[in-house]
Enzyme design. Sequence first.
Site, PDB file in Angstrom:
ATOM      1  N   HIS A  45      31.111  30.345  33.963  1.00  0.00           N
ATOM      2  CA  HIS A  45      31.224  29.734  35.294  1.00  0.00           C
ATOM      3  C   HIS A  45      30.959  28.230  35.169  1.00  0.00           C
ATOM      4  CE1 HIS A  45      31.537  33.674  36.795  1.00  0.00           C
ATOM      5  NE2 HIS A  45      30.427  33.783  37.512  1.00  0.00           N
TER       6      HIS A  45
ATOM      7  N   CYS B 147      24.978  34.791  38.918  1.00  0.00           N
ATOM      8  CA  CYS B 147      25.587  34.150  37.738  1.00  0.00           C
ATOM      9  C   CYS B 147      25.988  32.692  37.981  1.00  0.00           C
ATOM     10  CB  CYS B 147      26.769  34.976  37.248  1.00  0.00           C
ATOM     11  SG  CYS B 147      27.838  35.559  38.577  1.00  0.00           S
TER      12      CYS B 147
ATOM     13  N   ARG C  65      16.445  40.296  44.947  1.00  0.00           N
ATOM     14  CA  ARG C  65      16.162  38.922  44.485  1.00  0.00           C
ATOM     15  C   ARG C  65      15.320  38.107  45.459  1.00  0.00           C
ATOM     16  NH1 ARG C  65      22.222  37.654  42.918  1.00  0.00           N
ATOM     17  NH2 ARG C  65      22.347  38.774  40.935  1.00  0.00           N
TER      18      ARG C  65
HETATM   19  P1  NAP Z   1      30.879  46.807  37.260  1.00  0.00           P
HETATM   20  O1  NAP Z   1      31.625  46.411  36.043  1.00  0.00           O
HETATM   21  O2  NAP Z   1      31.664  47.251  38.448  1.00  0.00           O
HETATM   22  O3  NAP Z   1      29.812  47.973  36.853  1.00  0.00           O
HETATM   23  C1  NAP Z   1      29.075  48.691  37.832  1.00  0.00           C
HETATM   24  C2  NAP Z   1      28.194  49.751  37.185  1.00  0.00           C
HETATM   25  O4  NAP Z   1      27.498  50.462  38.231  1.00  0.00           O
HETATM   26  C3  NAP Z   1      28.953  50.808  36.374  1.00  0.00           C
HETATM   27  O5  NAP Z   1      28.201  51.185  35.239  1.00  0.00           O
HETATM   28  C4  NAP Z   1      29.036  52.005  37.335  1.00  0.00           C
HETATM   29  O6  NAP Z   1      29.101  53.263  36.676  1.00  0.00           O
HETATM   30  C5  NAP Z   1      27.698  51.876  38.047  1.00  0.00           C
HETATM   31  N1  NAP Z   1      27.746  52.573  39.337  1.00  0.00           N
HETATM   32  C6  NAP Z   1      28.611  52.407  40.367  1.00  0.00           C
HETATM   33  N2  NAP Z   1      28.333  53.260  41.378  1.00  0.00           N
HETATM   34  C7  NAP Z   1      27.269  53.994  40.968  1.00  0.00           C
HETATM   35  C8  NAP Z   1      26.538  55.062  41.562  1.00  0.00           C
HETATM   36  N3  NAP Z   1      26.823  55.556  42.774  1.00  0.00           N
HETATM   37  N4  NAP Z   1      25.489  55.586  40.859  1.00  0.00           N
HETATM   38  C9  NAP Z   1      25.160  55.110  39.631  1.00  0.00           C
HETATM   39  N5  NAP Z   1      25.854  54.101  39.016  1.00  0.00           N
HETATM   40  C10 NAP Z   1      26.883  53.563  39.678  1.00  0.00           C
HETATM   41  O7  NAP Z   1      29.964  45.608  37.786  1.00  0.00           O
HETATM   42  P2  NAP Z   1      29.276  44.399  36.958  1.00  0.00           P
HETATM   43  O8  NAP Z   1      30.112  43.190  37.015  1.00  0.00           O
HETATM   44  O9  NAP Z   1      28.821  44.928  35.653  1.00  0.00           O
HETATM   45  O10 NAP Z   1      28.017  44.085  37.885  1.00  0.00           O
HETATM   46  C11 NAP Z   1      26.868  44.916  37.926  1.00  0.00           C
HETATM   47  C12 NAP Z   1      25.799  44.248  38.774  1.00  0.00           C
HETATM   48  O11 NAP Z   1      25.417  43.008  38.190  1.00  0.00           O
HETATM   49  C13 NAP Z   1      26.266  43.924  40.198  1.00  0.00           C
HETATM   50  O12 NAP Z   1      25.200  44.116  41.083  1.00  0.00           O
HETATM   51  C14 NAP Z   1      26.675  42.465  40.099  1.00  0.00           C
HETATM   52  O13 NAP Z   1      26.608  41.814  41.334  1.00  0.00           O
HETATM   53  C15 NAP Z   1      25.630  41.934  39.118  1.00  0.00           C
HETATM   54  N6  NAP Z   1      26.020  40.751  38.344  1.00  0.00           N
HETATM   55  C16 NAP Z   1      27.221  40.677  37.705  1.00  0.00           C
HETATM   56  C17 NAP Z   1      27.543  39.534  36.953  1.00  0.00           C
HETATM   57  C18 NAP Z   1      28.833  39.366  36.230  1.00  0.00           C
HETATM   58  O14 NAP Z   1      29.080  38.251  35.703  1.00  0.00           O
HETATM   59  N7  NAP Z   1      29.696  40.387  36.124  1.00  0.00           N
HETATM   60  C19 NAP Z   1      26.608  38.518  36.835  1.00  0.00           C
HETATM   61  C20 NAP Z   1      25.375  38.641  37.481  1.00  0.00           C
HETATM   62  C21 NAP Z   1      25.091  39.759  38.210  1.00  0.00           C
HETATM   63  P3  NAP Z   1      30.491  54.061  36.459  1.00  0.00           P
HETATM   64  O15 NAP Z   1      31.237  53.360  35.344  1.00  0.00           O
HETATM   65  O16 NAP Z   1      30.047  55.422  36.071  1.00  0.00           O
HETATM   66  O17 NAP Z   1      31.249  54.002  37.748  1.00  0.00           O
END
Ligand code: NAP
Length: 351
Positions: free
Chosen positions: A243, A149, A110
């Site tokens: 949020h 977010c 970012r």
């Molecule tokens: P999450 O639910 O923990 O999902 C993480 C994803 O990454 C899963 O699909 C996981 O796959 C994959 N992953 C983890 N380790 C990996 C690896 N070694 N190789 C390939 N894939 C891998 O997290 P999330 O909340 O969706 O957030 C995802 C991203 O978006 C983060 O960077 C977070 O900071 C950002 N974000 C989140 C939000 C929010 O509101 N949640 C908002 C803005 C930005 P598996 O299921 O196979 O483990």
Amino acid sequence: MSAKIPVGVLGATGAVGQKFVKLLENHPWFELTEVAASGRSVGKPYKEATMWRQYSPIPAAVSEILVKPCEPGLACSVVFSGLDSSVAGEIEEDFARAGCMVLSNSKNHRMDDDAPLLVPEINPDHLGIIETQRKRRGWKGAIVTNPNCSTIGLVMALAPIHQAFGVTRVIVTTMQALSGAGYPGPPAIDMLGNVIPFIGGDEEEKVETEPLKIMGKLGDGRFEPANIKISAHTNRVFVEDGHMECVSLELEKKASPEEVARVLSSFSSLPQELKLPSAPHRPVIVAAERDRPQPRFDCDAGNGMSAVVGRIRSCPVFDIRFVVLSHNTVRGAAGASILNAELMKAQGYLG
Ligand code: NAP
């Protein structure tokens, strides 16, 4: 009608990944053809690899697709990334190097000085840095990011006010939903009847710095950040989605709460003009009721793409204070990336 652009989702099994899968169903311009995630999920049909937590069923066209590894070579040249930040940095670079347009939700790129941190209503011109990115890195593809977010709700409200009256100082206190922590998020026993006054991953620093890049200027291949000081307190609360943020701000040119409300509710920009499919009719909605916005009732406003502002009033310490709410996994993540891709398509960046 021209054919839809095939797209993939990296990190498709996570909280943000699922939101991509849901929002891309029946998208008029994009067709989800590839889902990728970690070794834990690779080779499984999507419906078995993910713990689906959306309120509508897994789209039929996606549920049987086999999850692939997050490696270049997917049958698409546009990928949306919902990858965990521990791995997103390198994987997204690999895809951009291989010629893909990467729309990233992660923090890793970012603040790079050659990557757009894009909010189509605020800084569409920042896409211009892609040329510098490609030249400098020797890539055919590119990485385009969207904000944290909590940054997004704040900046959607701040940018129109800054444009009209000049913002100089801001204090913001967030109340952030559980879904912002991914799935399964913090343990219920830690959250029930409780508030956690700390969010890991440099959350406060992101909220203090990202808005300055977004509201800053791009000139001569360089970003010049906006000259605003922001102090952030970030808290996790027992709310599913949305949020909420309490904001006090100091203005260069004094304005009444009514003038600020008028500027916010009349705000409209390029995505609305271009009628991009995910652009909300009103990017900022000013709530009329004195006890709104509230996450339960307002986080889906504008299909989750509008920021809802309420309680605009004078501030005895600074000049103006208000509350703003935005949907963290839609406008704060997947919906933001998709709107970025729509702007890029409209401007010829997607080939
Ligand atoms: P999450 O639910 O923990 O999902 C993480 C994803 O990454 C899963 O699909 C996981 O796959 C994959 N992953 C983890 N380790 C990996 C690896 N070694 N190789 C390939 N894939 C891998 O997290 P999330 O909340 O969706 O957030 C995802 C991203 O978006 C983060 O960077 C977070 O900071 C950002 N974000 C989140 C939000 C929010 O509101 N949640 C908002 C803005 C930005 P598996 O299921 O196979 O483990």
